[in-house]
Design a protein around this motif. Structure first.
Motif, PDB file in Angstrom:
ATOM      1  N   LEU A 208       0.872  -1.267  -0.125  1.00  0.00           N
ATOM      2  CA  LEU A 208      -0.243  -0.202  -0.030  1.00  0.00           C
ATOM      3  C   LEU A 208       0.962   1.131  -0.114  1.00  0.00           C
ATOM      4  N   SER A 209       1.684   1.229   1.043  1.00  0.00           N
ATOM      5  CA  SER A 209       2.834   2.393   1.250  1.00  0.00           C
ATOM      6  C   SER A 209       4.291   2.693   0.074  1.00  0.00           C
ATOM      7  N   GLY A 210       3.907   1.653  -0.688  1.00  0.00           N
ATOM      8  CA  GLY A 210       5.434   1.401  -1.506  1.00  0.00           C
ATOM      9  C   GLY A 210       6.460   1.601  -0.260  1.00  0.00           C
ATOM     10  N   TYR A 211       7.316  -0.242  -0.680  1.00  0.00           N
ATOM     11  CA  TYR A 211       8.506  -0.850  -0.128  1.00  0.00           C
ATOM     12  C   TYR A 211       9.688   0.549   0.001  1.00  0.00           C
ATOM     13  N   ALA A 212      10.137   0.999   1.245  1.00  0.00           N
ATOM     14  CA  ALA A 212      11.569   1.530   1.051  1.00  0.00           C
ATOM     15  C   ALA A 212      12.239   0.170   0.924  1.00  0.00           C
ATOM     16  N   VAL A 213      13.467   1.483   0.228  1.00  0.00           N
ATOM     17  CA  VAL A 213      14.861   1.348  -0.045  1.00  0.00           C
ATOM     18  C   VAL A 213      14.906   0.591  -1.605  1.00  0.00           C
ATOM     19  N   GLU A 214      13.432  -0.025  -2.400  1.00  0.00           N
ATOM     20  CA  GLU A 214      13.378  -0.216  -3.365  1.00  0.00           C
ATOM     21  C   GLU A 214      12.574   1.073  -4.671  1.00  0.00           C
ATOM     22  N   GLN A 215      11.341   1.590  -3.627  1.00  0.00           N
ATOM     23  CA  GLN A 215      10.825   2.517  -4.180  1.00  0.00           C
ATOM     24  C   GLN A 215      10.906   3.928  -3.425  1.00  0.00           C
ATOM     25  N   ILE A 216      11.297   3.868  -2.139  1.00  0.00           N
ATOM     26  CA  ILE A 216      11.200   5.325  -0.906  1.00  0.00           C
ATOM     27  C   ILE A 216      12.036   5.491  -0.793  1.00  0.00           C
ATOM     28  N   GLU A 217      12.951   6.465  -1.099  1.00  0.00           N
ATOM     29  CA  GLU A 217      14.543   6.773  -0.031  1.00  0.00           C
ATOM     30  C   GLU A 217      14.292   7.611   0.877  1.00  0.00           C
ATOM     31  N   ASP A 218      13.594   8.229   1.105  1.00  0.00           N
ATOM     32  CA  ASP A 218      12.981   9.074   2.106  1.00  0.00           C
ATOM     33  C   ASP A 218      11.550   8.840   3.031  1.00  0.00           C
ATOM     34  N   TRP A 219      10.778   8.729   3.729  1.00  0.00           N
ATOM     35  CA  TRP A 219       9.298   8.774   4.721  1.00  0.00           C
ATOM     36  C   TRP A 219       9.054  10.007   4.144  1.00  0.00           C
ATOM     37  N   ALA A 220       9.474  11.328   4.645  1.00  0.00           N
ATOM     38  CA  ALA A 220       9.241  12.439   4.123  1.00  0.00           C
ATOM     39  C   ALA A 220       8.380  12.176   1.994  1.00  0.00           C
ATOM     40  N   GLU A 221       9.216  11.523   1.610  1.00  0.00           N
ATOM     41  CA  GLU A 221       8.326  11.620   0.292  1.00  0.00           C
ATOM     42  C   GLU A 221       6.862  10.477   0.389  1.00  0.00           C
ATOM     43  N   VAL A 222       6.430  10.043   1.408  1.00  0.00           N
ATOM     44  CA  VAL A 222       5.468   9.421   1.419  1.00  0.00           C
ATOM     45  C   VAL A 222       4.216  10.246   2.561  1.00  0.00           C
ATOM     46  N   ASP A 223       3.307   9.881   1.532  1.00  0.00           N
ATOM     47  CA  ASP A 223       1.598  11.011   2.129  1.00  0.00           C
ATOM     48  C   ASP A 223       0.967   9.685   2.776  1.00  0.00           C
ATOM     49  N   TRP A 224       1.237  10.037   4.228  1.00  0.00           N
ATOM     50  CA  TRP A 224       0.537   9.432   5.281  1.00  0.00           C
ATOM     51  C   TRP A 224      -0.658   9.296   5.335  1.00  0.00           C
ATOM     52  N   ALA A 225      -1.760  10.841   4.988  1.00  0.00           N
ATOM     53  CA  ALA A 225      -3.102  10.652   5.282  1.00  0.00           C
ATOM     54  C   ALA A 225      -3.496  10.291   3.406  1.00  0.00           C
ATOM     55  N   ALA A 226      -2.928  10.420   2.726  1.00  0.00           N
ATOM     56  CA  ALA A 226      -3.272   8.661   1.462  1.00  0.00           C
ATOM     57  C   ALA A 226      -3.087   7.442   1.557  1.00  0.00           C
ATOM     58  N   VAL A 227      -2.076   7.375   2.371  1.00  0.00           N
ATOM     59  CA  VAL A 227      -2.001   6.210   2.857  1.00  0.00           C
ATOM     60  C   VAL A 227      -3.313   5.787   4.297  1.00  0.00           C
ATOM     61  N   ARG A 228      -3.746   6.136   5.219  1.00  0.00           N
ATOM     62  CA  ARG A 228      -4.590   6.311   6.012  1.00  0.00           C
ATOM     63  C   ARG A 228      -6.070   6.113   4.907  1.00  0.00           C
ATOM     64  N   ALA A 229      -6.125   7.410   4.529  1.00  0.00           N
ATOM     65  CA  ALA A 229      -7.393   7.161   3.627  1.00  0.00           C
ATOM     66  C   ALA A 229      -7.859   5.853   2.315  1.00  0.00           C
ATOM     67  N   GLU A 230      -6.955   4.848   1.797  1.00  0.00           N
ATOM     68  CA  GLU A 230      -6.542   4.239   1.001  1.00  0.00           C
ATOM     69  C   GLU A 230      -7.012   3.039   1.737  1.00  0.00           C
ATOM     70  N   LEU A 231      -6.564   3.215   3.287  1.00  0.00           N
ATOM     71  CA  LEU A 231      -6.562   1.570   4.003  1.00  0.00           C
ATOM     72  C   LEU A 231      -8.008   1.720   4.506  1.00  0.00           C
ATOM     73  N   GLY A 232      -8.664   2.563   4.890  1.00  0.00           N
ATOM     74  CA  GLY A 232      -9.808   2.884   4.967  1.00  0.00           C
ATOM     75  C   GLY A 232     -11.217   2.225   3.757  1.00  0.00           C
ATOM     76  N   GLN A 233     -10.624   2.849   2.772  1.00  0.00           N
ATOM     77  CA  GLN A 233     -11.728   2.631   1.789  1.00  0.00           C
ATOM     78  C   GLN A 233     -11.354   0.789   1.406  1.00  0.00           C
ATOM     79  N   VAL A 234     -10.184   0.342   1.718  1.00  0.00           N
ATOM     80  CA  VAL A 234      -9.623  -1.391   1.832  1.00  0.00           C
ATOM     81  C   VAL A 234     -10.527  -2.148   2.292  1.00  0.00           C
TER      82      VAL A 234
END
Length: 276
Positions: A46-72
């Protein structure tokens, strides 16, 4: 129940939860159409995988992660489908996230979360906070456990789940080499339980997502492209009788060791180790 259908996903992943969420929900619908009771997704889906896809957690939109999780979760209730979904789970800053598997029931309730216990050097020094507990839950009389990626190299985690009475281990990964599959099949055969192996489409050139039986043989395997496969946990399958009815109970007795202690002998021929 003696059978349970589960779906093993092999999705294309991105670093954007707003892309990954719709992919998850599309595959959930496909799984439900195939009669699955549970659908299982890869590490970091859901969030994308660190090391391979994410270099810094500042890149992640955590509000979007929570919203998508709610829809799931809402769709899980609509489809009456259990979902085990990989994602980073944010903690209170400055603590790093967990690398997690969310366990969502067929009523849309998040009942537990597995946090990866053994992380790689890069993960533990740059990206993640470790977890410390196994997770076991039950669906229609079948017990499931969870593990993630590099934990395949630590057999004590797999034997722990055998002692906890797990019928099927849900193993999510973003693998870096092809030997992962061999190790997963070995753990399934040694512990005599099913292993659902879910990986992203990006790593399918190493090996595909699959459902492995208690005898270590792949029951179903995905193809080279994004998609999912559905397999059945069948306690009465004739080809699994040896693994489920004989090998697993006997190995449990053997591990305790009493049957061997009762037959310990005192014999000079036994004690003399340097004589023919």
């Amino acid at each position: 129940m003696t059978t349970l259908r589960i779906a093993v996903a092999q999705p294309a992943m991105s670093a954007d939860a707003r892309e990954n969420g719709p992919t998850v929900r599309r595959m959930m619908r496909d799984a439900a159409d195939e009669g699955a009771r549970l659908v299982h997704f890869p590490e970091g889906m859901l969030s994308g995988y660190a090391v391979e896809q994410i270099e810094d957690w500042a890149e992640v939109d955590w509000a979007a992660v929570r919203a998508e999780l709610g829809q799931v979760a809402a769709l899980a209730e609509e489809l009456s489908l259990w979902v085990v979904l990989g994602s980073a789970h944010p903690l209170t800053p400055p603590n790093r996230p967990h690398n997690s598997l969310y366990v969502i029931t067929d009523t849309g309730v998040l009942i537990d979360r597995y946090d990866k216990r053994i992380c790689s050097h890069t993960e533990i020094t740059r990206f993640y906070s470790p977890g410390f507990e196994p997770v076991v839950f039950e669906v229609d009389g079948f017990r499931f456990g969870c593990a993630i990626c590099i934990e395949v190299n630590f057999p004590e985690l797999f034997s722990e789940y055998e002692r906890l009475g797990v019928d099927c281990l849900l193993f999510s990964a973003y693998p870096v080499d092809a030997v992962f599959e061999m190790k997963v099949r070995a753990h399934a055969a040694i512990n005599n339980y099913w292993v659902s192996l879910s990986v992203p489409a990006q790593t399918a050139h190493l090996f595909p997502s699959a459902l492995v039986g208690p005898d270590g043989q792949a029951l179903v395997r995905a193809g080279a492209e994004a998609g999912l496969v559905v397999g059945e946990l069948d306690r009465d399958a004739p080809e699994l009788e040896g693994a489920l009815r004989y090998a697993r109970p006997w190995r449990a007795v053997a591990r305790v060791g009493d049957i061997y202690e009762e037959r310990r002998v005192t014999d000079p021929r036994s004690e003399a180790r340097t004589e023919f």
